[in-house]
Write a protein that holds these residues in place. Structure first.
Motif, PDB file in Angstrom:
ATOM      1  N   ASN A   1     -24.957  -0.153  11.191  1.00  0.00           N
ATOM      2  CA  ASN A   1     -23.530  -0.435  11.340  1.00  0.00           C
ATOM      3  C   ASN A   1     -23.082  -0.092  12.762  1.00  0.00           C
ATOM      4  OD1 ASN A   1     -23.245  -1.174   8.587  1.00  0.00           O
ATOM      5  ND2 ASN A   1     -23.113   0.990   8.031  1.00  0.00           N
ATOM      6  N   ILE A   2     -22.256  -0.974  13.343  1.00  0.00           N
ATOM      7  CA  ILE A   2     -21.802  -0.805  14.724  1.00  0.00           C
ATOM      8  C   ILE A   2     -20.366  -0.291  14.718  1.00  0.00           C
ATOM      9  CG2 ILE A   2     -21.483  -1.960  16.947  1.00  0.00           C
ATOM     10  CD1 ILE A   2     -23.311  -4.218  15.792  1.00  0.00           C
ATOM     11  N   PHE A   3     -20.113   0.759  15.491  1.00  0.00           N
ATOM     12  CA  PHE A   3     -18.769   1.311  15.648  1.00  0.00           C
ATOM     13  C   PHE A   3     -18.306   1.045  17.081  1.00  0.00           C
ATOM     14  CE2 PHE A   3     -20.807   3.619  12.264  1.00  0.00           C
ATOM     15  CZ  PHE A   3     -19.824   3.736  11.294  1.00  0.00           C
ATOM     16  N   ILE A   4     -17.072   0.568  17.220  1.00  0.00           N
ATOM     17  CA  ILE A   4     -16.558   0.143  18.526  1.00  0.00           C
ATOM     18  C   ILE A   4     -15.214   0.805  18.794  1.00  0.00           C
ATOM     19  CG2 ILE A   4     -15.828  -1.837  19.922  1.00  0.00           C
ATOM     20  CD1 ILE A   4     -17.549  -3.567  17.925  1.00  0.00           C
ATOM     21  N   SER A   5     -15.076   1.388  19.983  1.00  0.00           N
ATOM     22  CA  SER A   5     -13.758   1.847  20.438  1.00  0.00           C
ATOM     23  C   SER A   5     -13.037   0.662  21.067  1.00  0.00           C
ATOM     24  CB  SER A   5     -13.904   2.967  21.476  1.00  0.00           C
ATOM     25  OG  SER A   5     -14.218   4.189  20.879  1.00  0.00           O
ATOM     26  N   ASP A   6     -12.084   0.112  20.336  1.00  0.00           N
ATOM     27  CA  ASP A   6     -11.254  -0.982  20.854  1.00  0.00           C
ATOM     28  C   ASP A   6     -10.107  -0.313  21.610  1.00  0.00           C
ATOM     29  OD1 ASP A   6     -10.138  -3.420  21.353  1.00  0.00           O
ATOM     30  OD2 ASP A   6      -9.514  -3.809  19.284  1.00  0.00           O
ATOM     31  N   THR A   7     -10.394   0.080  22.836  1.00  0.00           N
ATOM     32  CA  THR A   7      -9.613   1.103  23.535  1.00  0.00           C
ATOM     33  C   THR A   7      -8.141   0.749  23.698  1.00  0.00           C
ATOM     34  OG1 THR A   7     -11.612   1.823  24.678  1.00  0.00           O
ATOM     35  CG2 THR A   7      -9.503   2.484  25.643  1.00  0.00           C
ATOM     36  N   LYS A   8      -7.851  -0.396  24.256  1.00  0.00           N
ATOM     37  CA  LYS A   8      -6.452  -0.739  24.521  1.00  0.00           C
ATOM     38  C   LYS A   8      -5.691  -1.118  23.258  1.00  0.00           C
ATOM     39  CE  LYS A   8      -6.368  -0.039  28.953  1.00  0.00           C
ATOM     40  NZ  LYS A   8      -5.478   0.990  29.558  1.00  0.00           N
ATOM     41  N   ASN A   9      -6.421  -1.396  22.180  1.00  0.00           N
ATOM     42  CA  ASN A   9      -5.768  -1.626  20.886  1.00  0.00           C
ATOM     43  C   ASN A   9      -5.665  -0.338  20.070  1.00  0.00           C
ATOM     44  OD1 ASN A   9      -5.148  -4.413  21.004  1.00  0.00           O
ATOM     45  ND2 ASN A   9      -7.285  -4.944  20.547  1.00  0.00           N
ATOM     46  N   ASN A  10      -6.144   0.769  20.642  1.00  0.00           N
ATOM     47  CA  ASN A  10      -6.021   2.097  20.018  1.00  0.00           C
ATOM     48  C   ASN A  10      -6.589   2.144  18.599  1.00  0.00           C
ATOM     49  OD1 ASN A  10      -4.578   3.178  22.299  1.00  0.00           O
ATOM     50  ND2 ASN A  10      -2.772   2.070  21.568  1.00  0.00           N
ATOM     51  N   ARG A  11      -7.798   1.640  18.441  1.00  0.00           N
ATOM     52  CA  ARG A  11      -8.390   1.606  17.104  1.00  0.00           C
ATOM     53  C   ARG A  11      -9.918   1.648  17.188  1.00  0.00           C
ATOM     54  NH1 ARG A  11      -7.600  -4.789  15.287  1.00  0.00           N
ATOM     55  NH2 ARG A  11      -8.807  -5.683  17.023  1.00  0.00           N
ATOM     56  N   ILE A  12     -10.530   1.937  16.034  1.00  0.00           N
ATOM     57  CA  ILE A  12     -11.985   1.919  15.894  1.00  0.00           C
ATOM     58  C   ILE A  12     -12.342   0.818  14.898  1.00  0.00           C
ATOM     59  CG2 ILE A  12     -14.056   3.223  15.292  1.00  0.00           C
ATOM     60  CD1 ILE A  12     -12.555   4.342  17.714  1.00  0.00           C
ATOM     61  N   ILE A  13     -13.278  -0.025  15.281  1.00  0.00           N
ATOM     62  CA  ILE A  13     -13.734  -1.117  14.424  1.00  0.00           C
ATOM     63  C   ILE A  13     -15.171  -0.845  14.000  1.00  0.00           C
ATOM     64  CG2 ILE A  13     -14.314  -3.583  14.359  1.00  0.00           C
ATOM     65  CD1 ILE A  13     -12.014  -4.062  16.289  1.00  0.00           C
ATOM     66  N   MET A  14     -15.468  -1.132  12.737  1.00  0.00           N
ATOM     67  CA  MET A  14     -16.843  -1.057  12.254  1.00  0.00           C
ATOM     68  C   MET A  14     -17.310  -2.454  11.871  1.00  0.00           C
ATOM     69  SD  MET A  14     -18.637   1.045   9.110  1.00  0.00           S
ATOM     70  CE  MET A  14     -18.477  -0.260   7.894  1.00  0.00           C
TER      71      MET A  14
ATOM     72  N   GLY B   1      -9.310   3.528   9.255  1.00  0.00           N
ATOM     73  CA  GLY B   1      -8.062   4.280   9.205  1.00  0.00           C
ATOM     74  C   GLY B   1      -8.309   5.728   9.568  1.00  0.00           C
ATOM     75  N   VAL B   2      -8.223   6.035  10.845  1.00  0.00           N
ATOM     76  CA  VAL B   2      -8.536   7.395  11.308  1.00  0.00           C
ATOM     77  C   VAL B   2      -7.322   8.069  11.928  1.00  0.00           C
ATOM     78  CG1 VAL B   2     -10.987   6.930  11.628  1.00  0.00           C
ATOM     79  CG2 VAL B   2      -9.398   6.467  13.506  1.00  0.00           C
ATOM     80  N   GLY B   3      -6.135   7.589  11.602  1.00  0.00           N
ATOM     81  CA  GLY B   3      -4.935   8.190  12.165  1.00  0.00           C
ATOM     82  C   GLY B   3      -4.613   7.614  13.533  1.00  0.00           C
ATOM     83  N   TYR B   4      -3.598   8.182  14.160  1.00  0.00           N
ATOM     84  CA  TYR B   4      -3.140   7.677  15.458  1.00  0.00           C
ATOM     85  C   TYR B   4      -4.137   8.041  16.556  1.00  0.00           C
ATOM     86  CZ  TYR B   4      -0.572   7.360  19.819  1.00  0.00           C
ATOM     87  OH  TYR B   4      -0.207   7.072  21.114  1.00  0.00           O
TER      88      TYR B   4
END
Length: 417
Positions: free
Chosen positions: A179-192, A203-206
């Motif tokens: 499984n790949i985890f990505i810091s979508d930095t400017k969208n302030n989120r983590i995608i798997m 859903g890891v909070g703000y």
């Protein structure tokens, strides 16, 4: 009278002779019976020995079957283990107890011992199988200015991981399951992204411009997130149906970029704007790693021997702090190096960001380019050799080390009797 006396004596002799004959007959009968019993016992013993020999052969076949099945299981999933008490494995009506456990204490866990113990009521026998894993690295690159995640497979060709709508991704990590985890930095989120290509926003909070990611594999997957502009490290423990999230207590941080966890469970943090590497041990104790002078360290990595690697961005180098504390520069003349990661094969991969390429330092210290055309930015179509492709300010790198198993030795500790 003499005649009568002689007849009496003759009768007495005949009776004695009959007695002697009877004794001899009884003796012969006893001898025959003893011989028959002895022969029967010998035949029974021979039958028992033969049965034991057959059982011993069956047992060895059963052990080998249990081991071969274990090798197959481990080849499919190198993380597979039994619990402490082991598991039952049945072969040809005989139940064996099988235990899979680590026989070495390395991060890659490249040597596994398979212990097979025989049926209950028999003298314990254990066969140990050493399975050595040969690791082949698949490289993932956060191609930041192209808003993409690129993958370099084992053939050396580069492809884009289908992840639309990314905005300046600056972190990538891969779990043992792929499984790949990505810091979508400017969208302030983590995608798997799972192995089937399905995507979820975790859903890891703000989060505020998350950067570095690190996945620690075990019975449960644990994800570490450098929540950069919130000046903190977040941890996500994935359970069966939910995730448990908390913030690591790491003292005062300033824009932490990179994170890694070593073999002993210590967490290493590239405390970027404080120009240092922080260490948080399993007990929660915080210390500063002696790295000498750093200027904007952007990432940190740890190999299975406990050596620590730091990308010293403003000094255009990557340094190594070995397990004895000795500090050396393993490569310099880079241009704003960001991400650094160590593959299970021992290769060190570096995102040479402003050179628009990814470098590799092999275990012998030889430096080469594995992706991008250094000094020339851009973007290219999928399927090219990675060294002929173009990248634009790659920021992070990750390695998925897929293991194939080979039998390194079979050790029979004892046999069944």
């Amino acid at each position: 009278m003499d005649i009568t006396l002689n007849m009496t004596k003759a009768e007495t002799y005949r009776k004695k002779e009959k007695g002697y004959v009877l004794v001899v007959v009884i003796f012969i009968m006893l001898l025959l019976m003893t011989t028959v019993v002895a022969l029967n016992r010998r035949a029974g013993l021979q039958a028992k020995i033969a049965a034991n020999q057959i059982r011993s052969v069956q047992t060895q076949f059963g052990q080998l079957a249990a081991i071969e099945n274990a090798a197959w299981q481990l080849q499919r999933n190198p993380q597979w283990r039994t619990n402490v008490s082991g598991e039952d494995y049945e072969f040809d009506g005989i139940v064996y107890n099988r235990k899979i456990f680590d026989s070495t204490r390395t991060c890659s866990q490249d040597v596994i011992m398979v212990s097979i113990t025989g049926p209950a009521g028999k003298q314990p026998a254990t066969a140990g199988l050493r399975i050595r894993f040969v690791h082949e690295d698949t490289l993932y690159i956060a191609d930041t200015e192209n808003d993409k995640i690129k993958k370099v497979d084992r053939t050396g060709r580069i492809r884009t991981v289908p992840t639309p709508n990314l905005d300046k991704p600056r972190g990538v990590a891969v779990s043992a399951a792929g499984n790949i985890f990505i810091s979508d930095t400017k969208n302030n989120r983590i995608i798997m992204v799972d192995t089937s290509g399905n995507q979820w926003v975790l859903g890891v909070g703000y989060l505020d411009e998350p950067h570095g990611l690190f996945v620690r594999n075990g019975s449960k997957t644990k994800l570490f997130i450098a929540d950069t502009d919130n000046n903190r490290i977040r941890t996500v423990l994935f359970l069966d149906y939910y995730a448990y999230i908390w913030t690591i207590s790491a003292g005062f941080l300033r824009e932490p970029n990179g994170i890694a966890v070593g073999c002993r469970g210590n967490l290493y943090i590239a405390d970027t704007k404080n120009h240092r590497i922080k260490v948080v041990d399993k007990a929660g104790n915080i210390s500063i790693l002696d790295t000498g002078s750093l200027d904007t360290p952007c990432d940190v990595a740890v190999d299975e021997r406990g050596n620590v690697y730091v990308s010293d961005k403003e000094r255009d180098r990557v340094i190594k702090v070995d397990d004895k504390g000795a500090i050396t520069t393993i490569v310099d003349s880079l241009d704003d190096p960001r991400g650094v990661v160590v593959g299970a094969s021992g290769n060190i991969y570096i995102a040479d960001s402003d050179d628009h390429c990814v470098r590799m330092v092999d275990p012998e210290g030889v430096v080469s380019t594995v992706a991008g055309q250094c000094g020339d930015d851009g973007d290219t179509e999928d399927g090219l050799l990675a060294i002929n492709a173009k990248l634009h300010r790659p920021y992070a790198v990750a390695v998925y080390s897929q293991a194939t198993s080979t039998v390194a030795g079979l050790e029979w500790v004892s046999e069944f009797y």
